[in-house]
Design a protein around this motif. Structure first.
Motif, PDB file in Angstrom:
ATOM      1  N   LEU A 163      44.314  40.971  52.127  1.00 14.81           N
ATOM      2  CA  LEU A 163      44.459  40.661  50.716  1.00 14.81           C
ATOM      3  C   LEU A 163      45.911  40.340  50.389  1.00 14.81           C
ATOM      4  O   LEU A 163      46.830  40.866  51.030  1.00 14.81           O
ATOM      5  CB  LEU A 163      43.993  41.830  49.845  1.00 14.81           C
ATOM      6  CG  LEU A 163      42.514  42.200  49.941  1.00 14.81           C
ATOM      7  CD1 LEU A 163      42.275  43.229  51.044  1.00 14.81           C
ATOM      8  CD2 LEU A 163      41.995  42.752  48.627  1.00 14.81           C
ATOM      9  N   ARG A 166      49.365  41.039  45.435  1.00  9.23           N
ATOM     10  CA  ARG A 166      49.009  41.678  44.158  1.00  9.23           C
ATOM     11  C   ARG A 166      48.016  42.822  44.331  1.00  9.23           C
ATOM     12  O   ARG A 166      47.773  43.570  43.377  1.00  9.23           O
ATOM     13  CB  ARG A 166      48.460  40.644  43.175  1.00  9.23           C
ATOM     14  CG  ARG A 166      47.227  39.884  43.657  1.00  9.23           C
ATOM     15  CD  ARG A 166      46.848  38.810  42.639  1.00  9.23           C
ATOM     16  NE  ARG A 166      45.878  37.863  43.159  1.00  9.23           N
ATOM     17  CZ  ARG A 166      44.789  37.475  42.493  1.00  9.23           C
ATOM     18  NH1 ARG A 166      44.549  37.962  41.289  1.00  9.23           N
ATOM     19  NH2 ARG A 166      43.970  36.586  43.018  1.00  9.23           N
ATOM     20  N   PHE A 167      47.457  42.985  45.531  1.00  9.01           N
ATOM     21  CA  PHE A 167      46.483  44.048  45.755  1.00  9.01           C
ATOM     22  C   PHE A 167      46.960  45.100  46.751  1.00  9.01           C
ATOM     23  O   PHE A 167      46.165  45.912  47.229  1.00  9.01           O
ATOM     24  CB  PHE A 167      45.161  43.460  46.233  1.00  9.01           C
ATOM     25  CG  PHE A 167      44.550  42.487  45.269  1.00  9.01           C
ATOM     26  CD1 PHE A 167      44.244  42.867  43.972  1.00  9.01           C
ATOM     27  CD2 PHE A 167      44.314  41.172  45.646  1.00  9.01           C
ATOM     28  CE1 PHE A 167      43.695  41.961  43.073  1.00  9.01           C
ATOM     29  CE2 PHE A 167      43.772  40.260  44.763  1.00  9.01           C
ATOM     30  CZ  PHE A 167      43.449  40.659  43.463  1.00  9.01           C
ATOM     31  N   THR A 168      48.239  45.117  47.047  1.00 11.22           N
ATOM     32  CA  THR A 168      48.737  46.082  48.032  1.00 11.22           C
ATOM     33  C   THR A 168      48.742  47.511  47.501  1.00 11.22           C
ATOM     34  O   THR A 168      48.998  48.453  48.261  1.00 11.22           O
ATOM     35  CB  THR A 168      50.158  45.710  48.498  1.00 11.22           C
ATOM     36  OG1 THR A 168      51.010  45.565  47.360  1.00 11.22           O
ATOM     37  CG2 THR A 168      50.157  44.407  49.285  1.00 11.22           C
ATOM     38  N   ASP A 169      48.447  47.688  46.202  1.00 11.08           N
ATOM     39  CA  ASP A 169      48.401  49.042  45.652  1.00 11.08           C
ATOM     40  C   ASP A 169      47.047  49.709  45.865  1.00 11.08           C
ATOM     41  O   ASP A 169      46.872  50.889  45.557  1.00 11.08           O
ATOM     42  CB  ASP A 169      48.721  49.018  44.149  1.00 11.08           C
ATOM     43  CG  ASP A 169      47.674  48.255  43.340  1.00 11.08           C
ATOM     44  OD1 ASP A 169      47.135  47.256  43.871  1.00 11.08           O
ATOM     45  OD2 ASP A 169      47.409  48.651  42.196  1.00 11.08           O
ATOM     46  N   ILE A 170      46.082  48.975  46.399  1.00 14.18           N
ATOM     47  CA  ILE A 170      44.773  49.573  46.671  1.00 14.18           C
ATOM     48  C   ILE A 170      44.934  50.678  47.710  1.00 14.18           C
ATOM     49  O   ILE A 170      45.571  50.477  48.751  1.00 14.18           O
ATOM     50  CB  ILE A 170      43.778  48.510  47.162  1.00 14.18           C
ATOM     51  CG1 ILE A 170      43.439  47.535  46.027  1.00 14.18           C
ATOM     52  CG2 ILE A 170      42.492  49.152  47.690  1.00 14.18           C
ATOM     53  CD1 ILE A 170      42.555  46.379  46.458  1.00 14.18           C
ATOM     54  N   THR A 183      36.348  47.702  43.675  1.00 16.06           N
ATOM     55  CA  THR A 183      37.750  48.057  43.462  1.00 16.06           C
ATOM     56  C   THR A 183      38.522  46.876  42.883  1.00 16.06           C
ATOM     57  O   THR A 183      39.348  47.040  41.967  1.00 16.06           O
ATOM     58  CB  THR A 183      38.388  48.507  44.791  1.00 16.06           C
ATOM     59  OG1 THR A 183      37.676  49.649  45.291  1.00 16.06           O
ATOM     60  CG2 THR A 183      39.848  48.881  44.609  1.00 16.06           C
ATOM     61  N   LEU A 184      38.256  45.684  43.388  1.00 15.95           N
ATOM     62  CA  LEU A 184      38.939  44.493  42.888  1.00 15.95           C
ATOM     63  C   LEU A 184      38.519  44.170  41.459  1.00 15.95           C
ATOM     64  O   LEU A 184      39.355  43.788  40.627  1.00 15.95           O
ATOM     65  CB  LEU A 184      38.661  43.308  43.811  1.00 15.95           C
ATOM     66  CG  LEU A 184      39.319  43.382  45.192  1.00 15.95           C
ATOM     67  CD1 LEU A 184      38.762  42.308  46.119  1.00 15.95           C
ATOM     68  CD2 LEU A 184      40.836  43.251  45.072  1.00 15.95           C
ATOM     69  N   ARG A 187      40.327  45.940  38.886  1.00 19.08           N
ATOM     70  CA  ARG A 187      41.674  45.411  38.659  1.00 19.08           C
ATOM     71  C   ARG A 187      41.642  44.068  37.936  1.00 19.08           C
ATOM     72  O   ARG A 187      42.649  43.365  37.898  1.00 19.08           O
ATOM     73  CB  ARG A 187      42.413  45.283  39.999  1.00 19.08           C
ATOM     74  CG  ARG A 187      42.897  46.628  40.533  1.00 19.08           C
ATOM     75  CD  ARG A 187      43.332  46.524  41.982  1.00 19.08           C
ATOM     76  NE  ARG A 187      44.094  47.691  42.400  1.00 19.08           N
ATOM     77  CZ  ARG A 187      43.588  48.894  42.630  1.00 19.08           C
ATOM     78  NH1 ARG A 187      42.304  49.084  42.469  1.00 19.08           N
ATOM     79  NH2 ARG A 187      44.365  49.901  42.995  1.00 19.08           N
ATOM     80  N   VAL A 189      39.624  41.351  38.603  1.00 18.83           N
ATOM     81  CA  VAL A 189      39.229  40.159  39.355  1.00 18.83           C
ATOM     82  C   VAL A 189      37.836  39.706  38.918  1.00 18.83           C
ATOM     83  O   VAL A 189      36.915  40.518  38.818  1.00 18.83           O
ATOM     84  CB  VAL A 189      39.231  40.439  40.876  1.00 18.83           C
ATOM     85  CG1 VAL A 189      38.619  39.270  41.648  1.00 18.83           C
ATOM     86  CG2 VAL A 189      40.649  40.710  41.355  1.00 18.83           C
ATOM     87  N   VAL A 234      41.389  35.608  46.771  1.00 12.76           N
ATOM     88  CA  VAL A 234      41.416  37.052  46.528  1.00 12.76           C
ATOM     89  C   VAL A 234      41.448  37.834  47.832  1.00 12.76           C
ATOM     90  O   VAL A 234      42.184  38.816  47.956  1.00 12.76           O
ATOM     91  CB  VAL A 234      40.183  37.471  45.698  1.00 12.76           C
ATOM     92  CG1 VAL A 234      40.155  38.984  45.503  1.00 12.76           C
ATOM     93  CG2 VAL A 234      40.165  36.758  44.361  1.00 12.76           C
ATOM     94  N   GLU A 235      40.643  37.426  48.780  1.00  8.04           N
ATOM     95  CA  GLU A 235      40.602  38.132  50.058  1.00  8.04           C
ATOM     96  C   GLU A 235      40.003  37.245  51.123  1.00  8.04           C
ATOM     97  O   GLU A 235      39.250  36.316  50.847  1.00  8.04           O
ATOM     98  CB  GLU A 235      39.789  39.437  49.949  1.00  8.04           C
ATOM     99  CG  GLU A 235      38.313  39.266  49.598  1.00  8.04           C
ATOM    100  CD  GLU A 235      37.393  39.231  50.806  1.00  8.04           C
ATOM    101  OE1 GLU A 235      37.824  39.588  51.907  1.00  8.04           O
ATOM    102  OE2 GLU A 235      36.222  38.833  50.632  1.00  8.04           O
TER     103      GLU A 235
END
Length: 255
Positions: A163, A166-170, A183-184, A187, A189, A234-235
């Motif tokens: 990912l 912007r999603f490294t805080d997951i 989870t996305l 946030r 998405v 997104v991924e």
């Protein structure tokens, strides 16, 4: 992972067996009782049965009779024999529609509560491959996830996702308790479209160990790049699944 202990089935488990001339064959009677226990949930997926010699002795039958009963359920896809593990109750196969959903969501909808083991969770600088797949500059931070998905105690799939920054805080804890797409969405998405390719490959040694199959056994594969409503990536996912427990379904429409 720890191996499930063997389950000893006493003679009372099978009830009175009809041994009279012309009765239903004994192996069929044994198979029916085992199948009923599996269908009712008395013997859950992952349960390891004791070996045929011990079972035959316990219920007063010959080993060939018990072996034939076990084979009947192996042929029906209810039991599996694995080297080093023994005879085990397996999860009913999961048929997944080819939609823009996650495996976690599809398992929940099908009544198969999923479990997740996070194998790795790390933030790394994007190499050329990850940068190209995500449409980001080389060197930008990316979150790399690798998870083992199980149904009950039965391993079903290995999921590898990358990912963008912007999603490294997951967190790993979030992914144990919910699916990646859930989870996305939490946030903000909004998924729009994805490119997906389904294929096959042979399991390597690590995949075989994690999925409890032989090295070299066939695996289903799925590669997906998902986009949000703005067109951003997104991924990117690279997943593999046990084909004895999993399949993809799609509807074809004539044009």
């Amino acid at each position: 992972m720890a191996r499930e202990p063997e389950t000893e089935l006493p003679a009372e488990f099978f009830g009175p067996l009809d041994r009279s001339p012309g009765a239903v064959p004994l192996y069929v009677q044994i198979a029916r009782r085992l199948e009923a226990a599996i269908s009712s949930g008395q013997l859950v997926a992952g349960t390891r049965l004791e070996n045929e010699v011990a079972m035959a002795k316990r219920i007063g039958l010959s080993r060939p009779t018990v072996r034939q009963a076990i084979q009947d359920l192996v042929d029906k896809g209810l039991l599996v024999r694995r080297r080093g593990i023994g005879t085990q109750v397996i999860q009913r196969p999961v048929a997944r529609p080819v939609d823009l959903t996650s495996l976690y969501e599809d398992l929940e909808k099908s009544g198969n509560p999923p479990k997740t083991v996070v194998l790795s969770h790390r933030v790394e600088a994007a190499d050329a491959d990850s940068a190209e797949r995500l449409g980001v500059p080389v060197g930008s931070p990316c979150l790399h996830l690798r998870r083992l998905r199980l149904v009950g105690s039965t391993p079903l799939a290995i999921l590898h996702n990358v990912l963008p920054a912007r999603f490294t805080d997951i967190t790993a804890e979030e992914l144990v308790n919910s699916g990646l797409y859930e989870t996305l969405r939490a946030r903000g998405v909004v998924f729009s479209v994805a490119q997906q390719r389904i294929g096959a490959k042979a399991a390597d040694a690590e995949e075989g160990e994690l999925l409890e199959i032989e090295t070299g056994a066939p695996l289903l594969t799925m590669h997906r790049t998902a986009h949000d409503h703005s067109g951003g990536i997104v991924e990117w996912g690279d997943h593999c699944y046990r084909p004895d427990l999993y399949s993809f379904e799609t509807t074809l429409v004539s044009r």
